[in-house]
Design a protein around this motif. Structure first.
Motif, PDB file in Angstrom:
ATOM      1  N   LEU A   1       0.830  -1.206   0.000  1.00 12.06           N
ATOM      2  CA  LEU A   1       0.000   0.000   0.000  1.00 12.06           C
ATOM      3  C   LEU A   1       0.870   1.264   0.000  1.00 12.06           C
ATOM      4  N   TRP A   2       1.980   1.231   0.753  1.00 14.37           N
ATOM      5  CA  TRP A   2       2.889   2.385   0.779  1.00 14.37           C
ATOM      6  C   TRP A   2       3.519   2.606  -0.592  1.00 14.37           C
ATOM      7  N   THR A   3       3.894   1.521  -1.266  1.00 17.84           N
ATOM      8  CA  THR A   3       4.471   1.631  -2.607  1.00 17.84           C
ATOM      9  C   THR A   3       3.451   2.210  -3.583  1.00 17.84           C
ATOM     10  N   PHE A   4       2.199   1.774  -3.468  1.00 18.18           N
ATOM     11  CA  PHE A   4       1.154   2.309  -4.346  1.00 18.18           C
ATOM     12  C   PHE A   4       0.953   3.799  -4.097  1.00 18.18           C
ATOM     13  N   TYR A   5       0.980   4.196  -2.824  1.00 19.55           N
ATOM     14  CA  TYR A   5       0.837   5.625  -2.506  1.00 19.55           C
ATOM     15  C   TYR A   5       1.980   6.431  -3.124  1.00 19.55           C
ATOM     16  N   LEU A   6       3.217   5.926  -2.996  1.00 22.54           N
ATOM     17  CA  LEU A   6       4.366   6.643  -3.553  1.00 22.54           C
ATOM     18  C   LEU A   6       4.275   6.754  -5.074  1.00 22.54           C
ATOM     19  N   SER A   7       3.655   5.743  -5.716  1.00 22.84           N
ATOM     20  CA  SER A   7       3.535   5.785  -7.176  1.00 22.84           C
ATOM     21  C   SER A   7       2.577   6.878  -7.641  1.00 22.84           C
ATOM     22  N   LEU A   8       1.795   7.412  -6.725  1.00 25.51           N
ATOM     23  CA  LEU A   8       0.859   8.488  -7.064  1.00 25.51           C
ATOM     24  C   LEU A   8       1.405   9.860  -6.693  1.00 25.51           C
ATOM     25  N   THR A   9       2.663   9.888  -6.263  1.00 22.21           N
ATOM     26  CA  THR A   9       3.280  11.156  -5.853  1.00 22.21           C
ATOM     27  C   THR A   9       4.465  11.482  -6.758  1.00 22.21           C
ATOM     28  N   GLY A  10       4.999  12.671  -6.578  1.00 22.32           N
ATOM     29  CA  GLY A  10       6.165  13.090  -7.349  1.00 22.32           C
ATOM     30  C   GLY A  10       7.463  12.831  -6.615  1.00 22.32           C
ATOM     31  N   SER A  11       7.515  11.770  -5.806  1.00 19.71           N
ATOM     32  CA  SER A  11       8.694  11.470  -4.988  1.00 19.71           C
ATOM     33  C   SER A  11       9.932  11.293  -5.855  1.00 19.71           C
ATOM     34  N   ARG A  12      11.038  11.887  -5.413  1.00 17.73           N
ATOM     35  CA  ARG A  12      12.313  11.743  -6.124  1.00 17.73           C
ATOM     36  C   ARG A  12      13.294  10.988  -5.227  1.00 17.73           C
ATOM     37  N   THR A  13      14.252  11.656  -4.624  1.00 18.58           N
ATOM     38  CA  THR A  13      15.217  10.986  -3.757  1.00 18.58           C
ATOM     39  C   THR A  13      14.555  10.464  -2.489  1.00 18.58           C
ATOM     40  N   PHE A  14      13.619  11.254  -1.943  1.00 16.67           N
ATOM     41  CA  PHE A  14      12.911  10.872  -0.723  1.00 16.67           C
ATOM     42  C   PHE A  14      11.408  10.898  -0.987  1.00 16.67           C
ATOM     43  N   PRO A  15      10.627  10.144  -0.191  1.00 13.51           N
ATOM     44  CA  PRO A  15       9.169  10.182  -0.350  1.00 13.51           C
ATOM     45  C   PRO A  15       8.627  11.589  -0.217  1.00 13.51           C
ATOM     46  N   SER A  16       7.648  11.879  -1.053  1.00 14.62           N
ATOM     47  CA  SER A  16       7.048  13.214  -1.056  1.00 14.62           C
ATOM     48  C   SER A  16       5.533  13.091  -0.980  1.00 14.62           C
ATOM     49  N   GLY A  17       4.915  14.078  -0.363  1.00  9.10           N
ATOM     50  CA  GLY A  17       3.456  14.090  -0.270  1.00  9.10           C
ATOM     51  C   GLY A  17       2.797  14.808  -1.429  1.00  9.10           C
ATOM     52  N   HIS A  18       3.580  15.183  -2.456  1.00  7.58           N
ATOM     53  CA  HIS A  18       3.041  15.913  -3.605  1.00  7.58           C
ATOM     54  C   HIS A  18       2.282  14.947  -4.512  1.00  7.58           C
TER      55      HIS A  18
ATOM     56  N   HIS B   1      16.184   2.956 -11.032  1.00  7.34           N
ATOM     57  CA  HIS B   1      15.519   4.245 -10.778  1.00  7.34           C
ATOM     58  C   HIS B   1      15.343   4.502  -9.283  1.00  7.34           C
ATOM     59  N   LEU B   2      15.297   3.446  -8.491  1.00  2.00           N
ATOM     60  CA  LEU B   2      15.148   3.626  -7.050  1.00  2.00           C
ATOM     61  C   LEU B   2      16.445   4.061  -6.396  1.00  2.00           C
ATOM     62  N   PHE B   3      17.575   3.459  -6.792  1.00  2.00           N
ATOM     63  CA  PHE B   3      18.836   3.701  -6.092  1.00  2.00           C
ATOM     64  C   PHE B   3      19.839   4.536  -6.885  1.00  2.00           C
ATOM     65  N   LEU B   4      19.780   4.496  -8.205  1.00  2.00           N
ATOM     66  CA  LEU B   4      20.782   5.210  -9.001  1.00  2.00           C
ATOM     67  C   LEU B   4      20.255   6.519  -9.585  1.00  2.00           C
ATOM     68  N   ARG B   5      18.979   6.543  -9.934  1.00  2.00           N
ATOM     69  CA  ARG B   5      18.428   7.728 -10.589  1.00  2.00           C
ATOM     70  C   ARG B   5      17.554   8.567  -9.655  1.00  2.00           C
ATOM     71  N   SER B   6      17.433   8.134  -8.428  1.00  2.00           N
ATOM     72  CA  SER B   6      16.685   8.910  -7.413  1.00  2.00           C
ATOM     73  C   SER B   6      15.296   9.291  -7.895  1.00  2.00           C
ATOM     74  N   ASN B   7      14.561   8.296  -8.384  1.00  2.00           N
ATOM     75  CA  ASN B   7      13.189   8.543  -8.840  1.00  2.00           C
ATOM     76  C   ASN B   7      12.277   7.519  -8.176  1.00  2.00           C
ATOM     77  N   VAL B   8      12.002   7.775  -6.903  1.00  2.00           N
ATOM     78  CA  VAL B   8      11.227   6.829  -6.104  1.00  2.00           C
ATOM     79  C   VAL B   8       9.819   6.656  -6.667  1.00  2.00           C
ATOM     80  N   GLY B   9       9.215   7.728  -7.131  1.00  2.00           N
ATOM     81  CA  GLY B   9       7.847   7.661  -7.654  1.00  2.00           C
ATOM     82  C   GLY B   9       7.744   6.761  -8.873  1.00  2.00           C
ATOM     83  N   LEU B  10       8.647   6.936  -9.840  1.00  2.00           N
ATOM     84  CA  LEU B  10       8.610   6.121 -11.058  1.00  2.00           C
ATOM     85  C   LEU B  10       8.941   4.660 -10.746  1.00  2.00           C
ATOM     86  N   ALA B  11       9.913   4.439  -9.853  1.00  2.00           N
ATOM     87  CA  ALA B  11      10.258   3.072  -9.460  1.00  2.00           C
ATOM     88  C   ALA B  11       9.075   2.396  -8.767  1.00  2.00           C
ATOM     89  N   SER B  12       8.353   3.134  -7.949  1.00  2.00           N
ATOM     90  CA  SER B  12       7.181   2.570  -7.262  1.00  2.00           C
ATOM     91  C   SER B  12       6.083   2.220  -8.252  1.00  2.00           C
TER      92      SER B  12
END
Length: 291
Positions: A31-48, A253-264
């Motif tokens: 569920l947390w991963t799904f939430y992050l996939s709906l945000t603009g998270s980059r290096t760290f989780p974001s609430g955007h 994308h999660l560890f090298l490109r700092s794109n948590v949202g796209l990786a999620s």
């Protein structure tokens, strides 16, 4: 009365820690991963919150689409080859051959190796000038080249070769257990009736093995979705991105490109076919247990 109630509650109390871990570690993480996939998270989780924008970006990404194409080609060949080879090995051992224990150990041993070790071994075996290619040249066939691992068109098929070699032993063990569970009188009766051996296996044995085959298919399909270690060890997704797979795309994308949202978003897309396979299997087993 109270003692009886306590006795009934004891198994549920024993299962409670596992249920909590499953709920937090699997359902909660999903569920947390799904939430992050709906945000603009980059290096760290974001609430955007940006809705499904990450999924649109994902399917507009050429590297992601290539990884899906590679996974589909790999999955079809891997599952088919593992099933066929594993079943043939199980049939061979089921003939009460001498040294059965040795054969079982030899065939099952590759599965005990990690995918990283398997990938490194097969990387050497398939490297131009070494391994198989070097052996062919040493035999005097200098004009023959086996350089699939450095070919953009064939690199993904070298991963198929390595992982089929590793997984066939597990399929053999499961199939052999299924074969040993079939009444031998059925095969004896078929032989007395003059039915060819291939028809006995195709029309009698295989239908009776369907529960085992379903389990094997589920395990192999899950292994396809998780494909990562062997690719990294053998090709690093190359040459270029020729052998890219979804799991590597996600990890990069999660560890090298700092794109948590796209990786999620990629992880959720990769989870969907796994759930689609698990749901009918779990439903069929629950129906069978309650029947």
């Amino acid at each position: 009365m109270a003692r009886r109630s306590l006795t009934r509650a004891t198994p549920y109390a024993a299962l409670l820690p596992m249920a909590v871990v499953a709920a937090l570690g699997y359902l909660g993480a999903g569920l947390w991963t799904f939430y992050l996939s709906l945000t603009g998270s980059r290096t760290f989780p974001s609430g955007h919150f940006i809705g499904l924008a990450q999924y649109h970006r994902l399917f507009d990404n050429e590297r992601w689409m290539l990884s899906l194409h590679n996974l589909a080609a790999y999955g079809a060949l891997f599952v088919l080859a593992s099933l066929v080879i594993g079943f043939l090995l199980a049939v061979f051992i089921d003939q009460n051959v001498k040294g059965e224990g040795v054969f079982r150990t030899v065939f099952l041993y590759p599965y005990a190796m990690s995918f990283v070790a398997t990938g490194l071994v097969w990387q050497w075996l398939l490297s131009p000038g070494d391994g198989i290619d070097g052996a062919i040249r040493a035999l005097g066939f200098g004009h023959v080249r086996f350089d699939w691992i450095v070919s953009q068109d064939y690199a993904i098929y070298t991963v198929v070769i390595a992982t089929v070699w590793q997984a066939s032993g597990l399929v053999m063990a499961l199939m052999l257990a299924g074969l040993r569970g079939i009444d031998p009188e059925i095969r004896k009766a078929a032989r007395l009736d003059g039915i060819p051996a291939w028809r006995v296996y195709a029309q009698i044995i295989l239908p009776m093995l369907w529960p085992t085959v379903a389990t094997v298919l589920l395990l192999l399909a899950t292994a396809v979705a998780k494909l990562y270690d062997a690719v990294v060890a053998m090709t690093q997704g190359g040459p270029g991105i020729a052998s890219e797979v979804p799991a590597k795309f996600i990890m990069d994308h999660l560890f090298l490109r700092s794109n948590v949202g796209l990786a999620s978003a990629g992880a959720i897309v990769l989870l969907v076919p796994v759930l689609a396979l698990l749901a009918p299997y779990a439903y069929a087993r629950s129906r069978k247990e309650t029947a």
